[in-house]
Design a protein around this motif. Structure first.
Motif, PDB file in Angstrom:
ATOM      1  N   ALA A  28     -54.789 145.358 184.490  1.00 39.22           N
ATOM      2  CA  ALA A  28     -54.767 144.718 185.807  1.00 39.22           C
ATOM      3  C   ALA A  28     -53.881 145.567 186.708  1.00 39.22           C
ATOM      4  N   ALA A  29     -54.227 145.599 187.947  1.00 37.23           N
ATOM      5  CA  ALA A  29     -53.504 146.436 188.907  1.00 37.23           C
ATOM      6  C   ALA A  29     -52.049 146.018 189.030  1.00 37.23           C
ATOM      7  N   THR A  30     -51.227 146.955 189.445  1.00 37.41           N
ATOM      8  CA  THR A  30     -49.833 146.659 189.737  1.00 37.41           C
ATOM      9  C   THR A  30     -49.776 145.533 190.773  1.00 37.41           C
ATOM     10  N   GLY A  31     -48.978 144.536 190.506  1.00 36.43           N
ATOM     11  CA  GLY A  31     -48.862 143.401 191.419  1.00 36.43           C
ATOM     12  C   GLY A  31     -49.866 142.286 191.165  1.00 36.43           C
ATOM     13  N   ALA A  32     -50.750 142.453 190.185  1.00 33.46           N
ATOM     14  CA  ALA A  32     -51.769 141.437 189.905  1.00 33.46           C
ATOM     15  C   ALA A  32     -51.209 140.258 189.105  1.00 33.46           C
ATOM     16  N   GLY A  33     -50.000 140.405 188.598  1.00 28.87           N
ATOM     17  CA  GLY A  33     -49.392 139.305 187.858  1.00 28.87           C
ATOM     18  C   GLY A  33     -49.667 139.353 186.365  1.00 28.87           C
ATOM     19  N   LYS A  34     -49.586 140.534 185.778  1.00 22.33           N
ATOM     20  CA  LYS A  34     -49.829 140.662 184.330  1.00 22.33           C
ATOM     21  C   LYS A  34     -48.847 139.814 183.520  1.00 22.33           C
ATOM     22  N   THR A  35     -47.576 139.800 183.942  1.00 24.26           N
ATOM     23  CA  THR A  35     -46.581 139.008 183.218  1.00 24.26           C
ATOM     24  C   THR A  35     -46.869 137.518 183.365  1.00 24.26           C
ATOM     25  N   ILE A  36     -47.337 137.113 184.526  1.00 20.49           N
ATOM     26  CA  ILE A  36     -47.738 135.713 184.724  1.00 20.49           C
ATOM     27  C   ILE A  36     -48.946 135.386 183.857  1.00 20.49           C
ATOM     28  N   ILE A  37     -49.902 136.303 183.761  1.00 18.52           N
ATOM     29  CA  ILE A  37     -51.085 136.079 182.924  1.00 18.52           C
ATOM     30  C   ILE A  37     -50.667 135.886 181.479  1.00 18.52           C
ATOM     31  N   PHE A  38     -49.820 136.797 180.953  1.00 19.69           N
ATOM     32  CA  PHE A  38     -49.477 136.604 179.543  1.00 19.69           C
ATOM     33  C   PHE A  38     -48.508 135.442 179.346  1.00 19.69           C
ATOM     34  N   SER A  39     -47.767 135.059 180.371  1.00 17.39           N
ATOM     35  CA  SER A  39     -46.943 133.845 180.275  1.00 17.39           C
ATOM     36  C   SER A  39     -47.829 132.612 180.162  1.00 17.39           C
ATOM     37  N   ALA A  40     -48.874 132.556 180.964  1.00 20.23           N
ATOM     38  CA  ALA A  40     -49.818 131.433 180.895  1.00 20.23           C
ATOM     39  C   ALA A  40     -50.529 131.414 179.541  1.00 20.23           C
ATOM     40  N   LEU A  41     -50.839 132.590 179.026  1.00 21.75           N
ATOM     41  CA  LEU A  41     -51.478 132.685 177.715  1.00 21.75           C
ATOM     42  C   LEU A  41     -50.530 132.191 176.619  1.00 21.75           C
ATOM     43  N   ILE A  42     -49.258 132.552 176.699  1.00 27.30           N
ATOM     44  CA  ILE A  42     -48.269 132.076 175.729  1.00 27.30           C
ATOM     45  C   ILE A  42     -48.177 130.552 175.785  1.00 27.30           C
ATOM     46  N   LYS A  43     -48.073 130.012 176.986  1.00 30.01           N
ATOM     47  CA  LYS A  43     -47.999 128.551 177.137  1.00 30.01           C
ATOM     48  C   LYS A  43     -49.216 127.884 176.497  1.00 30.01           C
ATOM     49  N   TYR A  44     -50.399 128.412 176.777  1.00 30.67           N
ATOM     50  CA  TYR A  44     -51.633 127.871 176.220  1.00 30.67           C
ATOM     51  C   TYR A  44     -51.611 127.934 174.688  1.00 30.67           C
ATOM     52  N   CYS A  45     -51.267 129.091 174.150  1.00 26.09           N
ATOM     53  CA  CYS A  45     -51.268 129.282 172.689  1.00 26.09           C
ATOM     54  C   CYS A  45     -50.223 128.404 172.001  1.00 26.09           C
ATOM     55  N   MET A  46     -49.097 128.216 172.646  1.00 24.20           N
ATOM     56  CA  MET A  46     -48.052 127.367 172.062  1.00 24.20           C
ATOM     57  C   MET A  46     -48.457 125.894 172.107  1.00 24.20           C
ATOM     58  N   GLU A  47     -48.962 125.450 173.237  1.00 25.45           N
ATOM     59  CA  GLU A  47     -49.314 124.038 173.381  1.00 25.45           C
ATOM     60  C   GLU A  47     -50.539 123.668 172.554  1.00 25.45           C
TER      61      GLU A  47
END
Length: 170
Positions: A28-47
């Motif tokens: 994903a491009a710089t500024g696209a929120g890659k860290t937010i994407i994998f944070s949301a993925l972590i939340k999903y996988c944990m829950e």
């Protein structure tokens, strides 16, 4: 925090790809929120699956960013995060379900780590080619011995390794 549609689409694409592949690359491009994407993925996988997750970052700043974004996205996640980077925390916590750390710190403690379900590698273009021995390779190989179904997500804006070419290969 609300995800943008392309971030939601990225998460769905990753989850779909994991049905057939253990290793997935998110570009994903710089500024696209890659860290937010994998944070949301972590939340999903944990829950949803209560997974054991490791986030690898090669710099102190990226370890702090991953921790801060995950907490901003998933406030209760603060209680689930252990830091394994000596430049961020003198206390290395491998007991939490989500470990955010550096390969340098984790490779020295891999024998004490429980089996891991998912590894997320931030700035994965920095990994050497698969035929080159590295701390990343040793860590991933040792963790795969503990769980052969381990999933891996590489995250980068630039899936290209200077002098080597694209990192799409295995």
């Amino acid at each position: 925090m609300e995800l943008r549609q392309y971030q939601k689409d990225a998460i769905h694409a990753i989850l779909d790809k994991w049905k057939f592949e253990k290793n997935v690359l998110l570009q994903a491009a710089t500024g696209a929120g890659k860290t937010i994407i994998f944070s949301a993925l972590i939340k999903y996988c944990m829950e949803r699956y209560n997974m054991k997750i490791v986030v690898l970052a090669h710099r102190e700043q990226l370890v702090r960013q991953a921790r801060d974004k995950l907490i901003a996205f998933w406030a209760v996640g603060k209680d689930y995060i252990g830091i394994a980077c000596t430049s961020v925390s003198k206390v290395i916590d491998l007991s939490k379900p989500v470990i955010i750390g550096s390969p340098q710190t984790l490779i020295r403690r891999v024998e004490n780590m429980p089996p891991v379900d998912l590894i997320i590698i931030d700035e994965c273009h920095r990994l050497p080619p698969p035929n080159v021995d590295s701390q990343y390779k040793k860590l991933i190989d040792k963790l795969r011995l503990k769980n052969i179904d381990l999933r891996l997500l590489g995250v980068t804006a630039t899936p290209y390794r200077l002098g080597q070419g694209y990192i799409y290969e295995r």
